[in-house]
Design a protein around this motif. Structure first.
Motif, PDB file in Angstrom:
ATOM      1  N   PRO A 198       0.815  -1.215   0.000  1.00 50.88           N
ATOM      2  CA  PRO A 198       0.000   0.000   0.000  1.00 50.88           C
ATOM      3  C   PRO A 198       0.851   1.269   0.000  1.00 50.88           C
ATOM      4  O   PRO A 198       0.475   2.274  -0.603  1.00 50.88           O
ATOM      5  N   ASP A 199       1.991   1.221   0.672  1.00 53.84           N
ATOM      6  CA  ASP A 199       2.936   2.329   0.667  1.00 53.84           C
ATOM      7  C   ASP A 199       4.148   1.915  -0.166  1.00 53.84           C
ATOM      8  O   ASP A 199       4.993   1.144   0.296  1.00 53.84           O
ATOM      9  N   PRO A 200       4.275   2.386  -1.403  1.00 57.18           N
ATOM     10  CA  PRO A 200       5.387   1.949  -2.253  1.00 57.18           C
ATOM     11  C   PRO A 200       6.762   2.270  -1.689  1.00 57.18           C
ATOM     12  O   PRO A 200       7.750   1.638  -2.083  1.00 57.18           O
ATOM     13  N   SER A 201       6.857   3.218  -0.754  1.00 59.58           N
ATOM     14  CA  SER A 201       8.171   3.599  -0.239  1.00 59.58           C
ATOM     15  C   SER A 201       8.845   2.486   0.551  1.00 59.58           C
ATOM     16  O   SER A 201      10.055   2.551   0.789  1.00 59.58           O
ATOM     17  N   VAL A 202       8.092   1.454   0.937  1.00 60.70           N
ATOM     18  CA  VAL A 202       8.716   0.348   1.680  1.00 60.70           C
ATOM     19  C   VAL A 202       9.192  -0.761   0.746  1.00 60.70           C
ATOM     20  O   VAL A 202       9.781  -1.747   1.202  1.00 60.70           O
ATOM     21  N   THR A 203       8.976  -0.601  -0.562  1.00 61.72           N
ATOM     22  CA  THR A 203       9.223  -1.688  -1.514  1.00 61.72           C
ATOM     23  C   THR A 203      10.623  -2.255  -1.408  1.00 61.72           C
ATOM     24  O   THR A 203      10.815  -3.473  -1.394  1.00 61.72           O
ATOM     25  N   TYR A 204      11.629  -1.417  -1.318  1.00 59.95           N
ATOM     26  CA  TYR A 204      13.011  -1.899  -1.356  1.00 59.95           C
ATOM     27  C   TYR A 204      13.638  -2.026   0.032  1.00 59.95           C
ATOM     28  O   TYR A 204      14.847  -2.209   0.140  1.00 59.95           O
ATOM     29  N   ARG A 205      12.843  -1.945   1.071  1.00 60.19           N
ATOM     30  CA  ARG A 205      13.393  -1.982   2.424  1.00 60.19           C
ATOM     31  C   ARG A 205      13.363  -3.362   3.062  1.00 60.19           C
ATOM     32  O   ARG A 205      13.884  -3.535   4.163  1.00 60.19           O
ATOM     33  N   GLN A 254      10.976  -4.739   4.564  1.00 59.28           N
ATOM     34  CA  GLN A 254      10.433  -4.406   5.875  1.00 59.28           C
ATOM     35  C   GLN A 254       9.630  -5.566   6.450  1.00 59.28           C
ATOM     36  O   GLN A 254       8.644  -6.016   5.858  1.00 59.28           O
ATOM     37  N   PRO A 255      10.040  -6.101   7.607  1.00 53.87           N
ATOM     38  CA  PRO A 255       9.293  -7.210   8.215  1.00 53.87           C
ATOM     39  C   PRO A 255       7.841  -6.822   8.487  1.00 53.87           C
ATOM     40  O   PRO A 255       7.548  -5.715   8.948  1.00 53.87           O
ATOM     41  N   GLY A 256       6.932  -7.719   8.185  1.00 54.90           N
ATOM     42  CA  GLY A 256       5.512  -7.485   8.452  1.00 54.90           C
ATOM     43  C   GLY A 256       4.771  -6.783   7.345  1.00 54.90           C
ATOM     44  O   GLY A 256       3.537  -6.734   7.357  1.00 54.90           O
ATOM     45  N   ALA A 257       5.482  -6.223   6.367  1.00 58.90           N
ATOM     46  CA  ALA A 257       4.809  -5.564   5.250  1.00 58.90           C
ATOM     47  C   ALA A 257       4.118  -6.616   4.384  1.00 58.90           C
ATOM     48  O   ALA A 257       4.691  -7.664   4.086  1.00 58.90           O
ATOM     49  N   THR A 258       2.875  -6.344   4.002  1.00 64.43           N
ATOM     50  CA  THR A 258       2.080  -7.309   3.239  1.00 64.43           C
ATOM     51  C   THR A 258       1.666  -6.714   1.904  1.00 64.43           C
ATOM     52  O   THR A 258       1.119  -5.611   1.842  1.00 64.43           O
ATOM     53  N   SER A 259       1.923  -7.456   0.841  1.00 71.88           N
ATOM     54  CA  SER A 259       1.516  -7.009  -0.485  1.00 71.88           C
ATOM     55  C   SER A 259       0.001  -7.017  -0.618  1.00 71.88           C
ATOM     56  O   SER A 259      -0.688  -7.846  -0.016  1.00 71.88           O
ATOM     57  N   GLU A 319       0.244   4.788  -9.324  1.00 72.25           N
ATOM     58  CA  GLU A 319       0.320   5.209  -7.925  1.00 72.25           C
ATOM     59  C   GLU A 319       0.720   4.055  -7.010  1.00 72.25           C
ATOM     60  O   GLU A 319       1.576   4.209  -6.133  1.00 72.25           O
ATOM     61  N   THR A 320       0.080   2.907  -7.175  1.00 78.02           N
ATOM     62  CA  THR A 320       0.458   1.712  -6.433  1.00 78.02           C
ATOM     63  C   THR A 320       1.353   0.871  -7.329  1.00 78.02           C
ATOM     64  O   THR A 320       1.012   0.602  -8.475  1.00 78.02           O
ATOM     65  N   TRP A 321       2.495   0.454  -6.786  1.00 80.70           N
ATOM     66  CA  TRP A 321       3.436  -0.295  -7.610  1.00 80.70           C
ATOM     67  C   TRP A 321       2.975  -1.734  -7.777  1.00 80.70           C
ATOM     68  O   TRP A 321       2.358  -2.320  -6.893  1.00 80.70           O
ATOM     69  N   GLY A 322       3.281  -2.284  -8.937  1.00 80.84           N
ATOM     70  CA  GLY A 322       2.887  -3.651  -9.227  1.00 80.84           C
ATOM     71  C   GLY A 322       3.099  -3.933 -10.695  1.00 80.84           C
ATOM     72  O   GLY A 322       3.993  -3.363 -11.329  1.00 80.84           O
ATOM     73  N   ALA A 323       2.270  -4.829 -11.254  1.00 79.33           N
ATOM     74  CA  ALA A 323       2.437  -5.201 -12.658  1.00 79.33           C
ATOM     75  C   ALA A 323       1.182  -5.847 -13.197  1.00 79.33           C
ATOM     76  O   ALA A 323       0.363  -6.392 -12.447  1.00 79.33           O
ATOM     77  N   LEU A 324       1.060  -5.775 -14.507  1.00 85.96           N
ATOM     78  CA  LEU A 324       0.131  -6.608 -15.258  1.00 85.96           C
ATOM     79  C   LEU A 324       0.958  -7.703 -15.912  1.00 85.96           C
ATOM     80  O   LEU A 324       1.946  -7.414 -16.602  1.00 85.96           O
TER      81      LEU A 324
END
Length: 312
Positions: free
Chosen positions: A71-78, A80-85, A112-117
């Motif tokens: 939900p928060d793209p800024s955590v994508t490369y961190r 971060q434990p507990g972060a859920t896609s 706005e939200t990172w991801g892919a088709l």
């Protein structure tokens, strides 16, 4: 790995200028030859060996499957434990849709939200062509940065396996100034190319060069990408044409008719270090902070690659 940026994610390294240490490490890999401009020409272009297939029908997203990261793209490369896609747990009509632009239907990617088709076809030995242009909107945490997206090919593995957001693959980068760059998406992916030093770049300071030093691109190391031979993208607001030629474990990236990257030795490496050629897979279109439009996505079978010739 023993490199100064080995512990950094690829994008974290990309935001920082190359340090003297990184320049020294890069010289140890590619030598002191600085990348001079090359005029690259595509010759002996293969003819299709079968019928072309449209991957977009112009009405809906049949054949394409969305996946969203955090939900928060800024955590994508961190990591971060507990972060859920987000994954597939919400409706994505506000993220990806067929809409009209310039009088024609096209695939709209909000960004706005990172991801892919991800397309469901398992592709091998093909020429893929698409047209893209940037939309007007940009989103945090990429505000103020060049608009960024990507065409990912030879996709394999589990959805969200890479930073909770993408599947392992090879990337034909779509980013203002860097379209055609080659990137290893996922720690199991390997690819090789030839490059020379370019101190003007942020880390890694290497640019594709015909006749350059051989390098291997590995996510999580100093050489996690190699920059395109030159910027061949058209000004913002105009449509661009990308051609991707893939044959087995080799590929050629072409931007608006200009070849900008040749890669080979595409492979996966397992936990025991066993290398397996990567010769097929699906394609992904990224959502990574910039509104983007795509249209006329087609694939046709080929039995050889075009040649890339350098004229200095």
């Amino acid at each position: 790995m023993g490199l100064a940026v080995a512990a950094l994610s690829a994008p974290a390294a990309a935001q920082a200028p190359a340090t003297p240490e990184q320049l020294a490490q890069t010289r140890a890999i590619v030598g002191n030859t600085v990348a001079r401009p090359q005029t690259l020409v595509l010759v002996d272009v293969p003819r299709a060996t079968g019928k072309a297939r449209a991957l977009l029908n112009g009405r809906d997203l049949a054949g394409w499957h969305p996946w969203l990261g955090y939900p928060d793209p800024s955590v994508t490369y961190r990591n971060q434990p507990g972060a859920t896609s987000i994954g597939t747990t919400r409706d994505t009509a506000g993220d990806f849709a067929i809409r009209r632009i310039d009088g024609r239907p096209a695939l709209w990617v909000k960004g706005e939200t990172w991801g892919a088709l991800v397309h469901d076809a398992d592709l091998r030995d093909y020429h893929l062509r698409l047209h893209y242009r940037w939309g007007a909107k940009r989103w945090a945490p990429r505000l103020g940065q060049p608009p960024n997206n990507g065409l990912l090919y030879h996709t394999h593995g589990a959805p969200g396996a890479v930073f909770g957001t993408w599947q392992p693959s090879v990337e034909f980068e779509i980013m203002q100034g860097s379209t055609g760059m080659a990137v290893a998406v996922g720690r199991d992916v390997r690819l090789r190319t030839t490059a020379a030093l370019d101190p003007s770049l942020v880390s890694p300071p290497v640019r594709y060069r015909v006749g350059g030093a051989p390098v291997e691109i590995v996510n999580g190391t100093l050489i996690w990408n190699v920059e395109n031979a030159r910027d061949a993208e058209r000004p913002a607001g105009q449509w661009n044409t990308l051609d991707l030629y893939v044959l087995g474990d080799r590929a050629v990236h072409v931007v608006n008719g200009v070849p900008v990257m040749v890669v080979e030795g595409l492979a996966t490496v397992d936990a025991a270090g066993k290398r397996t050629p990567l010769t097929h897979g699906s394609v992904q279109l990224q959502s990574e902070g910039a509104e983007t439009w795509f249209r006329d996505i087609t694939v046709e079978p080929i039995d050889r690659l075009p040649k890339v010739v350098a004229k200095e």
